[in-house]
Design a protein around this motif. Structure first.
Motif, PDB file in Angstrom:
ATOM      1  N   TYR A 165       0.735  -1.130   0.203  1.00 20.28           N
ATOM      2  CA  TYR A 165       0.071   0.021  -0.026  1.00 20.28           C
ATOM      3  C   TYR A 165       1.019   1.157   0.031  1.00 20.28           C
ATOM      4  CZ  TYR A 165      -3.671   3.236   1.380  1.00 20.28           C
ATOM      5  OH  TYR A 165      -4.825   4.212   1.195  1.00 20.28           O
ATOM      6  N   ARG A 176       6.302  -1.286  -6.095  1.00 23.00           N
ATOM      7  CA  ARG A 176       5.786  -2.446  -6.736  1.00 23.00           C
ATOM      8  C   ARG A 176       6.827  -3.447  -6.906  1.00 23.00           C
ATOM      9  NH1 ARG A 176       4.086  -6.299  -8.519  1.00 23.00           N
ATOM     10  NH2 ARG A 176       2.426  -6.924  -9.814  1.00 23.00           N
ATOM     11  N   TYR A 200       1.508  -7.225  -5.344  1.00 24.59           N
ATOM     12  CA  TYR A 200       0.079  -6.587  -5.635  1.00 24.59           C
ATOM     13  C   TYR A 200      -0.008  -5.103  -5.065  1.00 24.59           C
ATOM     14  CZ  TYR A 200      -5.053  -5.708  -6.761  1.00 24.59           C
ATOM     15  OH  TYR A 200      -6.024  -5.443  -7.402  1.00 24.59           O
ATOM     16  N   VAL A 254      -1.395  -1.576  -4.290  1.00 23.06           N
ATOM     17  CA  VAL A 254      -2.476  -0.435  -4.158  1.00 23.06           C
ATOM     18  C   VAL A 254      -1.996   0.963  -3.690  1.00 23.06           C
ATOM     19  CG1 VAL A 254      -5.027   0.154  -2.815  1.00 23.06           C
ATOM     20  CG2 VAL A 254      -4.106  -2.443  -3.084  1.00 23.06           C
ATOM     21  N   GLU A 258      -7.338   8.838 -11.422  1.00 23.54           N
ATOM     22  CA  GLU A 258      -7.234   8.228 -12.977  1.00 23.54           C
ATOM     23  C   GLU A 258      -5.668   8.393 -13.397  1.00 23.54           C
ATOM     24  OE1 GLU A 258      -8.194   6.530 -16.379  1.00 23.54           O
ATOM     25  OE2 GLU A 258      -9.379   6.851 -14.718  1.00 23.54           O
ATOM     26  N   ARG A 316      -3.862   5.382 -11.274  1.00 27.30           N
ATOM     27  CA  ARG A 316      -4.552   4.265 -11.688  1.00 27.30           C
ATOM     28  C   ARG A 316      -4.024   3.733 -12.988  1.00 27.30           C
ATOM     29  NH1 ARG A 316     -10.281   5.223 -11.527  1.00 27.30           N
ATOM     30  NH2 ARG A 316     -10.395   4.122  -9.397  1.00 27.30           N
ATOM     31  N   VAL A 343       1.012   0.243 -10.846  1.00 28.45           N
ATOM     32  CA  VAL A 343      -0.142   0.114  -9.842  1.00 28.45           C
ATOM     33  C   VAL A 343      -1.321  -0.950 -10.152  1.00 28.45           C
ATOM     34  CG1 VAL A 343      -2.112   1.632  -8.788  1.00 28.45           C
ATOM     35  CG2 VAL A 343       0.373   2.574  -9.117  1.00 28.45           C
ATOM     36  N   ASP A 344      -1.404  -1.674  -9.343  1.00 27.69           N
ATOM     37  CA  ASP A 344      -2.647  -2.630  -9.680  1.00 27.69           C
ATOM     38  C   ASP A 344      -3.900  -2.175  -9.253  1.00 27.69           C
ATOM     39  OD1 ASP A 344      -0.908  -4.862 -10.521  1.00 27.69           O
ATOM     40  OD2 ASP A 344      -0.023  -4.831  -8.431  1.00 27.69           O
ATOM     41  N   ALA A 345      -4.142  -1.516  -8.165  1.00 22.63           N
ATOM     42  CA  ALA A 345      -5.603  -0.841  -7.936  1.00 22.63           C
ATOM     43  C   ALA A 345      -5.091   0.515  -7.218  1.00 22.63           C
ATOM     44  CB  ALA A 345      -6.104  -1.669  -7.216  1.00 22.63           C
ATOM     45  N   ALA A 346      -6.321   1.511  -7.299  1.00 19.55           N
ATOM     46  CA  ALA A 346      -6.027   2.444  -6.623  1.00 19.55           C
ATOM     47  C   ALA A 346      -7.291   2.531  -5.648  1.00 19.55           C
ATOM     48  CB  ALA A 346      -6.172   3.852  -7.499  1.00 19.55           C
ATOM     49  N   PHE A 347      -7.076   3.277  -4.469  1.00 25.10           N
ATOM     50  CA  PHE A 347      -7.932   3.487  -3.406  1.00 25.10           C
ATOM     51  C   PHE A 347      -8.214   4.861  -2.976  1.00 25.10           C
ATOM     52  CE2 PHE A 347      -8.757   3.398   1.266  1.00 25.10           C
ATOM     53  CZ  PHE A 347      -9.913   2.537   1.017  1.00 25.10           C
ATOM     54  N   VAL A 356      -8.546  -2.369   3.291  1.00 28.07           N
ATOM     55  CA  VAL A 356      -7.645  -2.758   2.028  1.00 28.07           C
ATOM     56  C   VAL A 356      -6.931  -4.059   2.373  1.00 28.07           C
ATOM     57  CG1 VAL A 356      -5.653  -2.192   0.409  1.00 28.07           C
ATOM     58  CG2 VAL A 356      -7.372  -0.439   1.259  1.00 28.07           C
TER      59      VAL A 356
END
Length: 152
Positions: free
Chosen positions: A7, A27, A32, A34, A60, A63, A68-72, A86
């Motif tokens: 994270y 990364r 993974y 986030v 955006e 992301r 980046v695999d996911a944005a929160f 998360v």
């Protein structure tokens, strides 16, 4: 095979090389990643002013970064509360947090739940705060030029 979720929280305003470096390094240390993008309201609370780039655009941009695999969207100041949503294994911060009261609190909050805090080198020569200051100075100079032109 263990699956490590990382994270990387940040405002990610005026996206620059320091942001990219954090995400790239993060990364490389997890399976993974986030990215936690701090909401406009939370950024204003933490830094005293709202981001230049609105949340939906910052989200955006982040992301779309290949690391980046996911944005929160981060909407609470308590990182432990974010972790409950998360469920990451490691959190990444700039090393400007290391040894500070904020960094020590982060480490002590996460120790009981087994989350590792990893610090990466802070990009000293480029920051959103510096970029914002430069933009403000340019805007101030432009305003002064405009007002001098109106007087003349």
């Amino acid at each position: 095979m263990p699956h490590t979720v990382g994270y990387a929280p940040g405002v990610y305003d005026l996206f620059h090389i320091g942001h990219l470096n954090i995400l790239r390094h993060a990364r490389s240390r997890c399976d993974y990643l986030v990215a936690g993008v701090v909401s406009d309201e939370m950024a204003a609370l933490a830094k005293g002013n709202r981001p230049v780039i609105p949340l939906v655009e910052r989200l955006e941009i982040v992301r779309s970064i290949r690391y980046v695999d996911a944005a929160f969207v981060e909407t609470v100041p308590d990182k432990l509360e974010t972790w409950q949503q998360v469920r990451f294994d490691v959190i990444f911060k700039g090393d400007d947090w290391r040894g500070t009261p904020k960094g020590e609190k982060l480490e002590s909050d996460f120790r009981p739940v087994g989350v590792e805090v990893v610090y990466f080198p802070y990009t000293v020569h480029t920051s959103s705060t510096q970029l914002r200051g430069a933009l403000d100075a340019l805007a101030g100079g432009a305003a002064a030029t405009l007002s001098r032109g109106a007087e003349g």
